[in-house]
Enzyme design. Sequence first.
Site, PDB file in Angstrom:
ATOM      1  N   SER A   1       0.853  -1.194   0.000  1.00 21.00           N
ATOM      2  CA  SER A   1       0.000   0.000   0.000  1.00 21.00           C
ATOM      3  C   SER A   1       0.882   1.234   0.000  1.00 21.00           C
ATOM      4  CB  SER A   1      -0.879   0.014   1.255  1.00 21.00           C
ATOM      5  OG  SER A   1      -1.528   1.262   1.395  1.00 21.00           O
TER       6      SER A   1
ATOM      7  N   TYR B   1      -1.306  -0.706  10.495  1.00 23.95           N
ATOM      8  CA  TYR B   1      -1.588  -1.342   9.204  1.00 23.95           C
ATOM      9  C   TYR B   1      -0.489  -0.949   8.210  1.00 23.95           C
ATOM     10  CZ  TYR B   1      -3.927  -1.911   4.660  1.00 23.95           C
ATOM     11  OH  TYR B   1      -4.233  -2.240   3.356  1.00 23.95           O
TER      12      TYR B   1
END
Length: 253
Positions: free
Chosen positions: A145, A158
């Site tokens: 990401s 995360y």
Amino acid sequence: MEKIGKRFQEKVAIVTASTQGIGFGIAERLGLEGAAVVISSRRQTNVDEAVKKLKNQGIEVMGLVCHVSNAQQRKDLIKNTIQKYGKLDVVVCNAAANPSVDGIVETKEAVLDKLWEINVKASILLLQEAAPHLNKGSSIVFVSSIVGFHPLKGLAMYGVTKTALLGLTKALATEMAPDTRVNCIAPGFVPTYFASILTTDEQVRRSLEEKTLLNRVGTTQDMAAAAAYLASDDASYVTGETLIVAGGMPSRL
């Protein structure tokens, strides 16, 4: 979709967490390019629905329930793929969880464990199962990401697990060379069920669009095209790399 090639004719690809969102987009793209795709997610109903959608497009597909943190289901995913297709060419590790928006120092241990287990460890354990069956010229793609480069408030831990995938990509590329290439995509913000705030909060969406150079959020097809490139022989001289697909959002020099 623009006319696409057939780079995955006679190839077999597993994509985890692939009944919706980015995972489904990747499975669809590989299938449209000729791959036999094995899709999976935690719920049978989601698997059945996704299989039907792919079959309706003429894609050769098998769907299995696989919660990536379940050892038996990981084993079965690989075993059933080999039983049915006799080989394995591409593995896309897409499964991820974000169970909390707490700051790192407030995050409970159980949440830390879940983030590590699903976002990093489960991919390693799945690849341990898959490795003996990977063909020469095979390819692994991790889905990281943009927040792996700049962990955001509310996505901090995360983001750190997604940073770990960048290192894992480098380490495994070294270990698995020259027969298997290992690469990674780092998506920007894509409106999916997983990122539901982008589909429901217009203000959040607009502020993210403004952070890109292309004035839009990403699509699942944008991510699928990037993953398909890295998995294909078009990228036969690319390994250990992360391709950022984020519309020019700040990442690295």
